[in-house]
Scaffold this motif. Structure first.
Motif, PDB file in Angstrom:
ATOM      1  N   SER A 245      -9.293 -39.213 -22.153  1.00 36.83           N
ATOM      2  CA  SER A 245     -10.344 -38.693 -21.280  1.00 36.83           C
ATOM      3  C   SER A 245     -11.163 -39.823 -20.669  1.00 36.83           C
ATOM      4  CB  SER A 245     -11.260 -37.757 -22.071  1.00 36.83           C
ATOM      5  OG  SER A 245     -12.381 -37.375 -21.315  1.00 36.83           O
ATOM      6  N   TYR A 246     -11.464 -40.826 -21.473  1.00 35.28           N
ATOM      7  CA  TYR A 246     -12.285 -41.945 -20.994  1.00 35.28           C
ATOM      8  C   TYR A 246     -11.532 -42.797 -19.975  1.00 35.28           C
ATOM      9  CZ  TYR A 246     -14.820 -46.375 -21.052  1.00 35.28           C
ATOM     10  OH  TYR A 246     -15.485 -47.513 -20.685  1.00 35.28           O
ATOM     11  N   HIS A 247     -10.314 -43.159 -20.280  1.00 33.44           N
ATOM     12  CA  HIS A 247      -9.576 -44.101 -19.434  1.00 33.44           C
ATOM     13  C   HIS A 247      -8.991 -43.450 -18.180  1.00 33.44           C
ATOM     14  CE1 HIS A 247      -9.918 -47.557 -22.040  1.00 33.44           C
ATOM     15  NE2 HIS A 247      -9.492 -46.852 -23.081  1.00 33.44           N
ATOM     16  N   PHE A 248      -8.700 -42.154 -18.227  1.00 33.40           N
ATOM     17  CA  PHE A 248      -8.052 -41.498 -17.089  1.00 33.40           C
ATOM     18  C   PHE A 248      -8.943 -40.461 -16.423  1.00 33.40           C
ATOM     19  CE2 PHE A 248      -4.658 -43.006 -19.865  1.00 33.40           C
ATOM     20  CZ  PHE A 248      -3.869 -43.708 -18.968  1.00 33.40           C
ATOM     21  N   ASN A 249     -10.192 -40.341 -16.889  1.00 28.79           N
ATOM     22  CA  ASN A 249     -11.179 -39.457 -16.267  1.00 28.79           C
ATOM     23  C   ASN A 249     -10.672 -38.019 -16.167  1.00 28.79           C
ATOM     24  OD1 ASN A 249     -13.662 -38.871 -15.090  1.00 28.79           O
ATOM     25  ND2 ASN A 249     -12.888 -39.217 -13.005  1.00 28.79           N
ATOM     26  N   VAL A 250     -10.241 -37.466 -17.295  1.00 29.99           N
ATOM     27  CA  VAL A 250      -9.796 -36.075 -17.367  1.00 29.99           C
ATOM     28  C   VAL A 250     -10.701 -35.337 -18.351  1.00 29.99           C
ATOM     29  CG1 VAL A 250      -7.411 -36.620 -16.768  1.00 29.99           C
ATOM     30  CG2 VAL A 250      -8.116 -36.625 -19.174  1.00 29.99           C
ATOM     31  N   PRO A 251     -10.764 -33.997 -18.291  1.00 34.19           N
ATOM     32  CA  PRO A 251     -11.614 -33.232 -19.210  1.00 34.19           C
ATOM     33  C   PRO A 251     -11.264 -33.514 -20.669  1.00 34.19           C
ATOM     34  CG  PRO A 251     -10.865 -31.836 -17.415  1.00 34.19           C
ATOM     35  CD  PRO A 251     -10.120 -33.133 -17.291  1.00 34.19           C
ATOM     36  N   THR A 252     -12.297 -33.708 -21.488  1.00 33.16           N
ATOM     37  CA  THR A 252     -12.070 -34.170 -22.852  1.00 33.16           C
ATOM     38  C   THR A 252     -11.492 -33.100 -23.760  1.00 33.16           C
ATOM     39  OG1 THR A 252     -13.995 -35.598 -22.545  1.00 33.16           O
ATOM     40  CG2 THR A 252     -13.145 -35.363 -24.780  1.00 33.16           C
ATOM     41  N   GLY A 253     -12.056 -31.885 -23.727  1.00 37.27           N
ATOM     42  CA  GLY A 253     -11.574 -30.819 -24.600  1.00 37.27           C
ATOM     43  C   GLY A 253     -10.094 -30.539 -24.418  1.00 37.27           C
ATOM     44  N   PRO A 254      -9.645 -30.262 -23.180  1.00 38.15           N
ATOM     45  CA  PRO A 254      -8.211 -30.055 -22.973  1.00 38.15           C
ATOM     46  C   PRO A 254      -7.367 -31.266 -23.365  1.00 38.15           C
ATOM     47  CG  PRO A 254      -9.443 -29.188 -21.114  1.00 38.15           C
ATOM     48  CD  PRO A 254     -10.426 -29.922 -21.984  1.00 38.15           C
ATOM     49  N   ALA A 255      -7.889 -32.487 -23.180  1.00 36.03           N
ATOM     50  CA  ALA A 255      -7.128 -33.679 -23.565  1.00 36.03           C
ATOM     51  C   ALA A 255      -6.898 -33.724 -25.074  1.00 36.03           C
ATOM     52  CB  ALA A 255      -7.865 -34.941 -23.104  1.00 36.03           C
ATOM     53  N   VAL A 256      -7.924 -33.363 -25.848  1.00 35.83           N
ATOM     54  CA  VAL A 256      -7.780 -33.332 -27.308  1.00 35.83           C
ATOM     55  C   VAL A 256      -6.742 -32.298 -27.724  1.00 35.83           C
ATOM     56  CG1 VAL A 256      -8.973 -32.772 -29.469  1.00 35.83           C
ATOM     57  CG2 VAL A 256     -10.110 -34.193 -27.753  1.00 35.83           C
ATOM     58  N   ILE A 257      -6.820 -31.110 -27.147  1.00 37.24           N
ATOM     59  CA  ILE A 257      -5.892 -30.049 -27.521  1.00 37.24           C
ATOM     60  C   ILE A 257      -4.473 -30.377 -27.067  1.00 37.24           C
ATOM     61  CG2 ILE A 257      -5.407 -27.581 -27.373  1.00 37.24           C
ATOM     62  CD1 ILE A 257      -7.960 -28.423 -28.921  1.00 37.24           C
ATOM     63  N   LEU A 258      -4.328 -30.992 -25.897  1.00 36.63           N
ATOM     64  CA  LEU A 258      -2.997 -31.400 -25.449  1.00 36.63           C
ATOM     65  C   LEU A 258      -2.408 -32.462 -26.372  1.00 36.63           C
ATOM     66  CD1 LEU A 258      -3.290 -31.485 -21.552  1.00 36.63           C
ATOM     67  CD2 LEU A 258      -1.879 -29.958 -22.952  1.00 36.63           C
ATOM     68  N   ALA A 259      -3.252 -33.357 -26.892  1.00 33.64           N
ATOM     69  CA  ALA A 259      -2.772 -34.338 -27.867  1.00 33.64           C
ATOM     70  C   ALA A 259      -2.270 -33.633 -29.132  1.00 33.64           C
ATOM     71  CB  ALA A 259      -3.876 -35.334 -28.210  1.00 33.64           C
ATOM     72  N   CYS A 260      -2.992 -32.600 -29.565  1.00 33.05           N
ATOM     73  CA  CYS A 260      -2.514 -31.787 -30.697  1.00 33.05           C
ATOM     74  C   CYS A 260      -1.180 -31.140 -30.353  1.00 33.05           C
ATOM     75  CB  CYS A 260      -3.536 -30.705 -31.048  1.00 33.05           C
ATOM     76  SG  CYS A 260      -5.093 -31.291 -31.747  1.00 33.05           S
ATOM     77  N   GLY A 261      -1.057 -30.672 -29.107  1.00 31.90           N
ATOM     78  CA  GLY A 261       0.175 -30.035 -28.676  1.00 31.90           C
ATOM     79  C   GLY A 261       1.347 -31.000 -28.650  1.00 31.90           C
ATOM     80  N   VAL A 262       1.113 -32.243 -28.247  1.00 38.62           N
ATOM     81  CA  VAL A 262       2.169 -33.259 -28.248  1.00 38.62           C
ATOM     82  C   VAL A 262       2.670 -33.491 -29.668  1.00 38.62           C
ATOM     83  CG1 VAL A 262       2.655 -35.706 -27.866  1.00 38.62           C
ATOM     84  CG2 VAL A 262       1.432 -34.383 -26.130  1.00 38.62           C
ATOM     85  N   PHE A 263       1.747 -33.588 -30.622  1.00 30.92           N
ATOM     86  CA  PHE A 263       2.156 -33.777 -32.017  1.00 30.92           C
ATOM     87  C   PHE A 263       2.940 -32.567 -32.515  1.00 30.92           C
ATOM     88  CE2 PHE A 263       1.444 -33.381 -36.605  1.00 30.92           C
ATOM     89  CZ  PHE A 263       1.967 -34.585 -37.032  1.00 30.92           C
ATOM     90  N   TYR A 264       2.552 -31.380 -32.090  1.00 28.46           N
ATOM     91  CA  TYR A 264       3.278 -30.172 -32.497  1.00 28.46           C
ATOM     92  C   TYR A 264       4.715 -30.201 -31.979  1.00 28.46           C
ATOM     93  CZ  TYR A 264       4.977 -25.398 -32.025  1.00 28.46           C
ATOM     94  OH  TYR A 264       5.766 -24.278 -32.034  1.00 28.46           O
ATOM     95  N   PHE A 265       4.901 -30.543 -30.698  1.00 30.50           N
ATOM     96  CA  PHE A 265       6.252 -30.572 -30.136  1.00 30.50           C
ATOM     97  C   PHE A 265       7.099 -31.677 -30.767  1.00 30.50           C
ATOM     98  CE2 PHE A 265       4.208 -28.273 -26.529  1.00 30.50           C
ATOM     99  CZ  PHE A 265       5.023 -27.144 -26.588  1.00 30.50           C
ATOM    100  N   LEU A 266       6.483 -32.830 -31.044  1.00 33.02           N
ATOM    101  CA  LEU A 266       7.213 -33.889 -31.732  1.00 33.02           C
ATOM    102  C   LEU A 266       7.618 -33.445 -33.137  1.00 33.02           C
ATOM    103  CD1 LEU A 266       5.199 -37.078 -30.693  1.00 33.02           C
ATOM    104  CD2 LEU A 266       7.483 -36.406 -29.928  1.00 33.02           C
ATOM    105  N   SER A 267       6.713 -32.758 -33.818  1.00 29.74           N
ATOM    106  CA  SER A 267       7.021 -32.261 -35.161  1.00 29.74           C
ATOM    107  C   SER A 267       8.149 -31.242 -35.112  1.00 29.74           C
ATOM    108  CB  SER A 267       5.774 -31.624 -35.786  1.00 29.74           C
ATOM    109  OG  SER A 267       4.725 -32.558 -35.898  1.00 29.74           O
ATOM    110  N   MET A 268       8.131 -30.392 -34.105  1.00 29.05           N
ATOM    111  CA  MET A 268       9.181 -29.386 -33.963  1.00 29.05           C
ATOM    112  C   MET A 268      10.540 -30.046 -33.740  1.00 29.05           C
ATOM    113  SD  MET A 268       9.204 -26.140 -31.358  1.00 29.05           S
ATOM    114  CE  MET A 268       8.990 -27.209 -29.932  1.00 29.05           C
ATOM    115  N   LEU A 269      10.546 -31.208 -33.095  1.00 31.20           N
ATOM    116  CA  LEU A 269      11.798 -31.900 -32.815  1.00 31.20           C
ATOM    117  C   LEU A 269      12.284 -32.734 -33.997  1.00 31.20           C
ATOM    118  CD1 LEU A 269      11.250 -33.109 -29.138  1.00 31.20           C
ATOM    119  CD2 LEU A 269      12.804 -31.313 -29.920  1.00 31.20           C
ATOM    120  N   VAL A 270      11.383 -33.535 -34.584  1.00 32.88           N
ATOM    121  CA  VAL A 270      11.817 -34.520 -35.579  1.00 32.88           C
ATOM    122  C   VAL A 270      11.240 -34.258 -36.971  1.00 32.88           C
ATOM    123  CG1 VAL A 270      12.075 -36.263 -33.785  1.00 32.88           C
ATOM    124  CG2 VAL A 270       9.915 -36.120 -35.033  1.00 32.88           C
TER     125      VAL A 270
END
Length: 288
Positions: A245-270
């Motif tokens: 959020s800080y470096h790319f100037n995007v909304p912070t709340g959605p950025a945090v949840i999307l990061a959680c989502g990335v970990f979920y998809f990685l976990s689902m794969l590996v």
């Protein structure tokens, strides 16, 4: 590289406040999410998260952007919906999931309508998506208090809560703790959604509760392991979301949840327990 990771929190107090708030939520919400997943109540958590909106909206109408009024209204609304859905399920032919779906849709529409009556689109966005970069001392104190109460309460009811997840009928047959444990757990769910609502908004708060918990099932086989993985992933996702959020100037709340989502998809794969790629690997002869 290290400077990019550390300097935002050294230079800006609002980033430090956001980090403290997110860390507190990450310590207490994911363990609640683990038990929601184990009890097959994930959608209930989502519905209760949206049920906070009308209560927060009523608090906003009565007192403006008052932390106490909006938090109290959100807590009352979330707990009322949870209890009402359970009562309807026990008194009618409607199942609890269908009852929650009905309350969730009505609550979401009513909350948006109430905020729109008096507030602006900016106020509505703040309620829905949170203001994690604008956390002040009272908000941090509320989040920290809820986190402390939740962790202590979880420690007290941990054994009956685990037993209820796997064999609720046995717990009811040997103890009177079943209903008090269930009610206490519902209160903890609502409290943690209220804490998450302060930083991430009503639409995002449930994400940091459930996504790390669902992802943890791909890495751990017991409850304690799932809790540890869920907390660790939530902490790392919060840190990653704040930095993105800080470096790319995007909304912070959605950025945090999307990061959680990335970990979920990685976990689902590996993930080592049922991940897609592990399931495709050849097995030894006669291996289950």
């Amino acid at each position: 590289m290290i400077d990019a990771l550390v300097s935002p929190f050294i230079e800006f107090s609002f980033m430090r406040r956001a980090l403290v708030g997110c860390m507190a939520i990450s310590l207490t919400a994911p363990p609640i999410g683990v038990f929601l997943v184990l009890r097959r109540m994930s959608l209930m958590g989502d519905a209760m998260g949206h049920a906070l909106l009308p209560g927060a909206a009523i608090g906003y109408l009565l007192a403006g952007l008052s932390l106490f009024a909006m938090s109290l209204g959100a807590f009352a609304a979330g707990l009322a919906v949870a209890l009402a859905a359970g009562l309807v399920a026990r008194s009618t032919i409607i199942k609890e999931d269908a009852s929650l779906a009905g309350f969730y849709l009505v609550s979401l529409a009513l909350g948006v309508l109430l905020v729109s009556v008096k507030g602006s689109n900016v106020d509505l966005l703040h309620v829905l998506f949170g203001t994690v970069l604008a956390l002040d001392d009272p908000a941090l104190l509320l989040i920290a208090t809820i986190a402390t109460v939740s962790l202590v309460t979880l420690a007290v009811i941990y054994r009956p809560l685990v037993l209820e997840c796997f064999d609720a009928q046995f717990l009811r047959s040997v103890s009177r703790m079943s209903w008090p444990t269930h009610l206490t757990f519902l209160v903890l769910v609502v409290l943690n959604l209220v804490a998450g609502f302060q930083a991430l908004g009503t639409l995002m708060a449930v994400g940091i509760m459930l996504l790390p918990a669902v992802a943890a099932r791909f890495w751990a086989k017991d409850v304690a392991g799932m809790v540890a993985v869920a907390v660790a992933s939530a902490v790392l996702s919060s840190l990653a979301g704040l930095l993105i959020s800080y470096h790319f100037n995007v909304p912070t709340g959605p950025a945090v949840i999307l990061a959680c989502g990335v970990f979920y998809f990685l976990s689902m794969l590996v993930g080592i327990r049922g991940g897609v790629l592990w399931g495709l690997m050849p097995r030894k002869h006669l291996e289950a």
